[in-house]
Design a protein around this motif. Sequence first.
Motif, mmCIF file in Angstrom:
data_model
loop_
_atom_site.group_PDB
_atom_site.id
_atom_site.type_symbol
_atom_site.label_atom_id
_atom_site.label_comp_id
_atom_site.label_asym_id
_atom_site.label_seq_id
_atom_site.Cartn_x
_atom_site.Cartn_y
_atom_site.Cartn_z
ATOM 1 N N LYS A 113 31.335 78.363 63.798
ATOM 2 C CA LYS A 113 30.339 79.432 63.761
ATOM 3 C C LYS A 113 30.555 80.320 62.540
ATOM 4 O O LYS A 113 31.647 80.377 61.966
ATOM 5 C CB LYS A 113 30.432 80.281 65.037
ATOM 6 N N PHE A 114 29.502 81.028 62.128
ATOM 7 C CA PHE A 114 29.596 82.011 61.047
ATOM 8 C C PHE A 114 29.749 83.384 61.684
ATOM 9 O O PHE A 114 28.953 83.779 62.534
ATOM 10 C CB PHE A 114 28.339 81.968 60.174
ATOM 11 N N ALA A 115 30.775 84.121 61.275
ATOM 12 C CA ALA A 115 31.026 85.456 61.824
ATOM 13 C C ALA A 115 31.528 86.362 60.729
ATOM 14 O O ALA A 115 32.409 85.982 59.944
ATOM 15 C CB ALA A 115 32.036 85.392 62.976
ATOM 16 N N THR A 116 30.981 87.563 60.648
ATOM 17 C CA THR A 116 31.391 88.525 59.646
ATOM 18 C C THR A 116 31.084 89.931 60.140
ATOM 19 O O THR A 116 30.332 90.120 61.091
ATOM 20 C CB THR A 116 30.665 88.271 58.304
ATOM 21 N N GLY A 117 31.663 90.924 59.466
ATOM 22 C CA GLY A 117 31.378 92.316 59.781
ATOM 23 C C GLY A 117 32.439 92.973 60.641
ATOM 24 O O GLY A 117 33.279 92.315 61.251
ATOM 25 N N ALA A 118 32.381 94.311 60.681
ATOM 26 C CA ALA A 118 33.290 95.102 61.506
ATOM 27 C C ALA A 118 32.903 94.960 62.967
ATOM 28 O O ALA A 118 31.772 94.566 63.293
ATOM 29 C CB ALA A 118 33.231 96.566 61.073
ATOM 30 N N PRO A 119 33.825 95.283 63.902
ATOM 31 C CA PRO A 119 33.514 95.133 65.336
ATOM 32 C C PRO A 119 32.258 95.871 65.779
ATOM 33 O O PRO A 119 31.581 95.428 66.698
ATOM 34 C CB PRO A 119 34.768 95.714 66.010
ATOM 35 N N GLY A 120 31.911 96.976 65.150
ATOM 36 C CA GLY A 120 30.720 97.719 65.550
ATOM 37 C C GLY A 120 29.436 97.218 64.921
ATOM 38 O O GLY A 120 28.354 97.720 65.263
ATOM 39 N N ALA A 121 29.525 96.246 64.032
ATOM 40 C CA ALA A 121 28.316 95.710 63.380
ATOM 41 C C ALA A 121 28.560 94.265 62.969
ATOM 42 O O ALA A 121 28.374 93.888 61.812
ATOM 43 C CB ALA A 121 27.947 96.559 62.170
ATOM 44 N N ARG A 122 28.943 93.437 63.927
ATOM 45 C CA ARG A 122 29.256 92.038 63.634
ATOM 46 C C ARG A 122 27.998 91.189 63.593
ATOM 47 O O ARG A 122 27.040 91.439 64.334
ATOM 48 C CB ARG A 122 30.215 91.481 64.688
ATOM 49 N N VAL A 123 28.033 90.197 62.735
ATOM 50 C CA VAL A 123 26.954 89.215 62.638
ATOM 51 C C VAL A 123 27.554 87.855 62.959
ATOM 52 O O VAL A 123 28.548 87.450 62.354
ATOM 53 C CB VAL A 123 26.324 89.217 61.235
ATOM 54 N N ILE A 124 26.949 87.169 63.921
ATOM 55 C CA ILE A 124 27.448 85.867 64.364
ATOM 56 C C ILE A 124 26.274 84.889 64.370
ATOM 57 O O ILE A 124 25.219 85.184 64.936
ATOM 58 C CB ILE A 124 28.073 85.958 65.769
ATOM 59 N N VAL A 125 26.456 83.748 63.726
ATOM 60 C CA VAL A 125 25.428 82.714 63.698
ATOM 61 C C VAL A 125 26.055 81.423 64.201
ATOM 62 O O VAL A 125 27.032 80.929 63.623
ATOM 63 C CB VAL A 125 24.858 82.521 62.281
ATOM 64 N N THR A 126 25.508 80.884 65.280
ATOM 65 C CA THR A 126 25.957 79.605 65.827
ATOM 66 C C THR A 126 24.914 78.535 65.521
ATOM 67 O O THR A 126 23.958 78.782 64.777
ATOM 68 C CB THR A 126 26.199 79.715 67.337
ATOM 69 N N ASP A 127 25.078 77.378 66.090
ATOM 70 C CA ASP A 127 24.124 76.297 65.830
ATOM 71 C C ASP A 127 22.724 76.628 66.315
ATOM 72 O O ASP A 127 21.734 76.132 65.763
ATOM 73 C CB ASP A 127 24.603 75.007 66.501
ATOM 74 N N THR A 128 22.611 77.469 67.355
ATOM 75 C CA THR A 128 21.313 77.751 67.967
ATOM 76 C C THR A 128 20.918 79.212 67.900
ATOM 77 O O THR A 128 19.721 79.518 67.893
ATOM 78 C CB THR A 128 21.327 77.317 69.445
ATOM 79 N N TRP A 129 21.882 80.140 67.785
ATOM 80 C CA TRP A 129 21.601 81.564 67.974
ATOM 81 C C TRP A 129 22.006 82.391 66.763
ATOM 82 O O TRP A 129 22.934 82.052 66.043
ATOM 83 C CB TRP A 129 22.329 82.093 69.214
#
Length: 366
Positions: free
Chosen positions: A155-171
């Motif tokens: 998965k793609f994940a970045t950002g601080a805990p209060g503004a995280r961006v997560i991109v998976t295969d579907t979401w």
Amino acid sequence: MESPEVTFTLAYIVFAFCFVFTPNEFRSAGLTVQNLFSSWLGSEDVGFIQYHVKRTSITILVHSTLPLGYYTGMCIAAPEKNLGYIHQVSDSWRAILLLSLCLQLASWALVIYWSRLRWSNHPISQALQAHALPPHSSWGTVATSINTEFRRIDKFATGAPGARVIVTDTWVLKVTTYYVHVALQSDSHLTVTESRQHQLSPDSATPTQILTLRVASINPVVKPFDIRLNSTEYAELREKLHAPVRNAANVVIHQTISELFLETFKSQVELNPPYTLPSGLELEACIGCMQVPAGTKLIRLCHEDGGDTDSGCQQCFCRPMWCLSCLGRWFASRQDQQRPETWLASRVPCPTCRAKFCILDVCLVH
């Protein structure tokens, strides 16, 4: 000399601001809601949605306690005001206490309402309900799908805990302090809307470009939301997305030296003679990423006077084991990062057999 009342008020304002908008120092000291209530919240990796349903609920309860904590602290910092005796305090302090208690009671009532019917009234559960379409029958099955994909390492994940961006295969997910935005990749399109240049960054000595992307879904129930990320992470995000990203603002997206080199590396390799795979030999998956077939072969094509094998290129006898992107990243990682002008003319050892090669020795497998 400032009075204890003023000193405590200023100190509490700073503490409350840092507790709500957590800086790295507070996070390192463990002064976060996630850390203080970790035993009740459980593991994010085990149940992503359940974790954030409980996290946002406890966050609202804790943050609503801050005004009441200020009043309680003033009882100790300024005992001459007799704030512990309600009938003796002024009308302004009595109003502060009343508003603090009302805020605390209202937050408890809200969380209790959310928790009914196994948290189905929670805003995150309601957001997932908008995606409860076949093959998902309820928000619970949507949560299970997100939980499963979040546990994957790709998965793609970045950002601080209060503004995280997560991109998976579907979401596409955006985690904020009080909410989690959810969008289905197949229903969404992303648009680069803004770019900001920051000369100073706590994580880098070089200027940083922050991109703002708008995530809009064709599902009318899903509200659009913005995500922010460093321009150096943009290429990785694009690889995880299935749909192209539109650049509505004509933003010039800066790339890292390694990304620029990787593009040049690929362009140069495409000019080299191709390698024809012998009949009966099948390509295996790249041992670097395990995502695409191995598409490169190292063949000594450059020629130097003197034949100095200690400093010149050597013949590699390995079968095709690496894709072009992984081999290019390996090539860049072995360079002097302070002298990028020498990268194209340099030699590096084969990642498998350690035979030296240059960019002219890399051939695409046909």
